[in-house]
Write a protein that holds these residues in place. Sequence first.
Motif, mmCIF file in Angstrom:
data_model
loop_
_atom_site.group_PDB
_atom_site.id
_atom_site.type_symbol
_atom_site.label_atom_id
_atom_site.label_comp_id
_atom_site.label_asym_id
_atom_site.label_seq_id
_atom_site.Cartn_x
_atom_site.Cartn_y
_atom_site.Cartn_z
ATOM 1 N N PRO A 34 -24.523 22.011 41.111
ATOM 2 C CA PRO A 34 -25.637 22.966 41.155
ATOM 3 C C PRO A 34 -25.307 24.330 41.779
ATOM 4 C CG PRO A 34 -26.470 20.783 41.587
ATOM 5 C CD PRO A 34 -24.973 20.644 41.440
ATOM 6 N N PRO A 35 -24.597 24.437 42.896
ATOM 7 C CA PRO A 35 -24.358 25.787 43.444
ATOM 8 C C PRO A 35 -23.548 26.658 42.484
ATOM 9 C CG PRO A 35 -23.916 24.116 45.109
ATOM 10 C CD PRO A 35 -24.116 23.393 43.824
ATOM 11 N N LEU A 92 -24.250 35.059 33.809
ATOM 12 C CA LEU A 92 -24.449 35.153 32.358
ATOM 13 C C LEU A 92 -25.704 35.960 32.017
ATOM 14 C CD1 LEU A 92 -23.460 31.518 31.337
ATOM 15 C CD2 LEU A 92 -22.292 33.622 30.645
ATOM 16 N N LEU A 93 -26.755 35.733 32.781
ATOM 17 C CA LEU A 93 -28.013 36.451 32.496
ATOM 18 C C LEU A 93 -27.830 37.949 32.722
ATOM 19 C CD1 LEU A 93 -30.665 34.027 34.052
ATOM 20 C CD2 LEU A 93 -30.237 34.454 31.625
ATOM 21 N N ARG A 94 -26.995 38.278 33.711
ATOM 22 C CA ARG A 94 -26.800 39.694 34.018
ATOM 23 C C ARG A 94 -25.793 40.333 33.058
ATOM 24 N NH1 ARG A 94 -23.853 40.779 39.428
ATOM 25 N NH2 ARG A 94 -22.260 39.950 38.038
ATOM 26 N N LYS A 103 -25.865 27.098 25.190
ATOM 27 C CA LYS A 103 -24.637 27.111 25.985
ATOM 28 C C LYS A 103 -24.914 26.328 27.270
ATOM 29 C CE LYS A 103 -21.392 30.823 26.599
ATOM 30 N NZ LYS A 103 -21.301 32.276 26.618
ATOM 31 N N PHE A 104 -24.283 25.173 27.394
ATOM 32 C CA PHE A 104 -24.522 24.371 28.596
ATOM 33 C C PHE A 104 -23.636 24.862 29.730
ATOM 34 C CE2 PHE A 104 -26.362 21.524 25.461
ATOM 35 C CZ PHE A 104 -27.515 21.122 26.125
ATOM 36 N N ILE A 105 -24.216 24.949 30.903
ATOM 37 C CA ILE A 105 -23.465 25.452 32.052
ATOM 38 C C ILE A 105 -23.009 24.267 32.889
ATOM 39 C CG2 ILE A 105 -23.604 26.915 34.110
ATOM 40 C CD1 ILE A 105 -25.744 28.501 32.414
ATOM 41 N N GLU A 123 -29.661 33.043 44.584
ATOM 42 C CA GLU A 123 -28.722 33.885 43.832
ATOM 43 C C GLU A 123 -29.396 35.164 43.330
ATOM 44 O OE1 GLU A 123 -25.469 33.620 43.491
ATOM 45 O OE2 GLU A 123 -25.456 31.768 44.679
ATOM 46 N N PHE A 124 -30.622 35.008 42.812
ATOM 47 C CA PHE A 124 -31.329 36.192 42.307
ATOM 48 C C PHE A 124 -31.645 37.159 43.445
ATOM 49 C CE2 PHE A 124 -32.589 33.412 38.599
ATOM 50 C CZ PHE A 124 -31.879 34.139 37.658
ATOM 51 N N THR A 144 -33.228 20.668 42.986
ATOM 52 C CA THR A 144 -32.002 21.154 43.617
ATOM 53 C C THR A 144 -31.663 22.553 43.111
ATOM 54 O OG1 THR A 144 -31.247 18.890 43.438
ATOM 55 C CG2 THR A 144 -29.609 20.500 44.168
ATOM 56 N N LEU A 145 -31.702 22.721 41.789
ATOM 57 C CA LEU A 145 -31.184 23.946 41.185
ATOM 58 C C LEU A 145 -32.101 25.161 41.395
ATOM 59 C CD1 LEU A 145 -28.862 25.161 39.575
ATOM 60 C CD2 LEU A 145 -30.087 24.589 37.475
ATOM 61 N N MET A 169 -23.372 26.190 39.241
ATOM 62 C CA MET A 169 -24.238 26.361 38.090
ATOM 63 C C MET A 169 -25.157 27.570 38.292
ATOM 64 S SD MET A 169 -26.384 23.182 36.656
ATOM 65 C CE MET A 169 -25.409 22.019 35.748
ATOM 66 N N ALA A 170 -25.757 27.641 39.477
ATOM 67 C CA ALA A 170 -26.695 28.733 39.774
ATOM 68 C C ALA A 170 -25.971 30.073 39.692
ATOM 69 C CB ALA A 170 -27.320 28.540 41.160
ATOM 70 N N LYS A 171 -24.766 30.130 40.286
ATOM 71 C CA LYS A 171 -23.993 31.384 40.276
ATOM 72 C C LYS A 171 -23.650 31.805 38.855
ATOM 73 C CE LYS A 171 -21.629 32.031 44.672
ATOM 74 N NZ LYS A 171 -22.226 30.939 45.482
ATOM 75 N N LEU A 221 -25.048 30.890 35.998
ATOM 76 C CA LEU A 221 -26.226 31.243 35.199
ATOM 77 C C LEU A 221 -26.646 32.681 35.486
ATOM 78 C CD1 LEU A 221 -28.482 30.520 33.229
ATOM 79 C CD2 LEU A 221 -29.789 29.606 35.144
ATOM 80 N N VAL A 222 -26.679 33.033 36.759
ATOM 81 C CA VAL A 222 -27.083 34.392 37.124
ATOM 82 C C VAL A 222 -26.098 35.407 36.545
ATOM 83 C CG1 VAL A 222 -27.457 35.988 39.051
ATOM 84 C CG2 VAL A 222 -28.340 33.652 39.167
ATOM 85 N N LEU A 260 -31.637 27.131 44.617
ATOM 86 C CA LEU A 260 -30.328 27.794 44.602
ATOM 87 C C LEU A 260 -30.376 29.053 43.743
ATOM 88 C CD1 LEU A 260 -28.069 24.618 44.183
ATOM 89 C CD2 LEU A 260 -28.107 26.137 46.186
ATOM 90 N N LEU A 261 -31.053 28.930 42.603
ATOM 91 C CA LEU A 261 -31.191 30.075 41.700
ATOM 92 C C LEU A 261 -31.947 31.211 42.388
ATOM 93 C CD1 LEU A 261 -32.127 28.800 38.144
ATOM 94 C CD2 LEU A 261 -30.245 30.312 38.750
ATOM 95 N N THR A 306 -31.106 29.236 25.148
ATOM 96 C CA THR A 306 -29.885 30.026 25.080
ATOM 97 C C THR A 306 -28.876 29.425 26.066
ATOM 98 O OG1 THR A 306 -31.489 31.848 25.062
ATOM 99 C CG2 THR A 306 -29.161 32.444 24.921
ATOM 100 N N TYR A 307 -29.362 29.142 27.276
ATOM 101 C CA TYR A 307 -28.526 28.551 28.310
ATOM 102 C C TYR A 307 -29.182 27.259 28.793
ATOM 103 C CZ TYR A 307 -26.549 33.239 28.384
ATOM 104 O OH TYR A 307 -25.975 34.420 28.016
ATOM 105 N N GLY A 308 -28.371 26.229 28.984
ATOM 106 C CA GLY A 308 -28.901 24.957 29.436
ATOM 107 C C GLY A 308 -28.237 24.503 30.725
ATOM 108 N N CYS A 309 -29.045 23.963 31.636
ATOM 109 C CA CYS A 309 -28.511 23.365 32.854
ATOM 110 C C CYS A 309 -29.015 21.936 32.918
ATOM 111 C CB CYS A 309 -28.997 24.115 34.098
ATOM 112 S SG CYS A 309 -28.456 25.825 34.166
#
Lengths: 263, 329
Positions: free
Chosen positions: A245-246, A255-257, A239-241, B322-323, B314-315, A248-250, A252-253, B318-319, B305-308
């Motif tokens: 980037p900002p 989806l993981l949760r 599943k491509f997000i 978020e975490f 950069t990413l 994307m990060a939100k 992804l987090v 940011l991650l 499972t997930y792709g960026c």
Amino acid sequence: MRILTIVKQVPDSNATIKVLAEGKGIDFAGLKLVADPFDEFGIELAVQLREKRSDVSEIVALTLGGEKAGETLRIALAMGADVGVHICDPKLETKDELFNAAVIAEAMKKDAKGFDLILCGKHNIDLDAGAVGPAVAEFLDLPHVGAVTGLDVSADGKHFTARRRIEGAEEVVECDLPALLTIEKGLVEPRYPSLPNLMKAKKKPVTLLTAGDLPGVAEYAETTKFVSISAPPPKPECKFIEGEPPQMAKELVRLLRDEAKVL
Amino acid sequence: MTSNVLVFIEQRRGKVHPASYQLLNLATQVAAQTGAQAEACIVGEGVASLADAVAAQGAKKVYIVDDPVLALYRAIPYTKALVAALDAAAAKILLVPTTFMGRDLASRVAARKRAALAIDCTEVRQDGADLIAVKPMYAGKFSGTFRLTGDRLQVVTVRSNAYSAAAPQTGARADVQSVALSLTDRDQRLKINEVTATGSGVKDVTEADIVVSGGRSLKSAENFKILYDLAAALDGAVGASRAACDAGYQPHTRQVGLTGKVVTPKLYIACGIDGAIQHLAGMRGSKVIVAINTKKEAPIFKVATYGCIADLFTLVPLLTEEFKKLKEH
Ligand SMILES: Cc1cc2nc3c(=O)[nH]c(=O)nc-3n(C[C@H](O)[C@H](O)[C@H](O)COP(=O)(O)OP(=O)(O)OC[C@H]3O[C@@H](n4cnc5c(N)ncnc54)[C@H](O)[C@@H]3O)c2cc1C
């Protein structure tokens, strides 16, 4: 000091492996076979020990496998082993590592001169198991050290210290020879056998052994039987997000949760 | 021989490897099919105090082999200890976590007991007296099914996270039996002189529930700091591709793959890793895989499972932010 290196022929890690109908096994037709990369560390280590020391009298390379496995033995001989032992008998070819270890141990018992140091890979990349080394040691009542990343054999050739890798730590152990070591990546870098050495290897002696030569094997049975092999169930598409980037990060987090539930 | 299932509880310095509890849950399920019970064996020094925690995870009986000579793992003394517990338990099945210790010990114990053995299984079930075990083959590219004959002890090592642990039942009690060990000098030919922690306090990739890995594209050892920050926010461990280790960005102890370590965490985050077949061999069994890569065609996306599709520099920070936010809530 006599050294034995155990080598297994396995499919090249880069090869595309095809499964036979009904998962009865894999298709060996045209499949590139190589010496197991971990076992190669063992051969290389043996050869380096001889280069460094004056007391290494002989390096024996042993393989258990079909006729083609002779090619792998030749690689070991070209890298510097002196003689080969090829246990070649369809009756002895199994995917049961415990049984294979018993066969190898029986073949070693036939060798009157005995071995001081026995080397093999940490595991083989076909069965992904790693039971052969410890089990051979057990059948021969020898100590073993698994996943060795450093080795220092004493000047008199009677003891050694070895470094081994365990989860999150390294240990330095000390032990008397004879012993069996399984080798981890990082200790040595295997050499490529040169063409002249490959030619010379053809002239080095190889002893062929069959079930008839190893009556002790009758004591053991193949108790773990291969049933079938299959490709792992296909992974769902990635599943491509999307987004910058900002975002994307939100996302992804989130989806993981919420979806994968791994947080 | 009863049909009881014995679980080897792996502990180092009193800390139980979490896979041990996952196996107790599996043991309870397997034993229930034949009306047998799940039992556990703890080997070490000063380990008797772990019995309550082990009982809370489902063990009905706990065999303890407690001796100062068992303070650190050594194959032959531990083999003797576990065999003594197996004999006392008259168990039919032995379950062991797939770890360095587990593979080493299970192989030796199985050889000594002339047992049937399968290593690194992802699935275990009974079929009459036999045991059916499913395990990776050819560096994880396939899974193989094996039948362990039922006329003898069956020894199986099981992958971390292949099964989950049950919720602990506090107050659950187990019978505790201490098992005597007698070692000869010959059993102690090997001595441990020194134990050094690698990666200075940072978790090992094989121990963590979450692994954050980096590749050649990190370009330097210093740049790995962003991955360590991300791992810290997730209480995870840092891994690396062989290209990154060969370049000296990370020690080889952190290499994941065919010639590195095989990991099966709940979450694997691959940052700037192409996904060569030899790398996949070490991580494709992870439950959830996240891939961060600038190149859409990178093979890592085939197992992700997930792709960026993004620049990791950069990413990743940011991650991490978020975490961290998630943790604070
Ligand atoms: C016998 C054998 C055993 C091996 N064992 C292993 C092993 O155990 N483990 C292992 O990992 N390899 C192993 N290899 C090596 C393997 O074949 C690959 O060479 C290696 O995995 C490549 O590492 P990499 O993905 O870091 O590097 P590369 O192949 O160079 O890939 C770098 C990736 O980073 C991406 N990228 C670049 N810049 C960025 C950016 N700024 N942001 C995001 N993405 C970016 C690129 O698109 C590319 O996909 C083995 C090889 C052999 C032959």
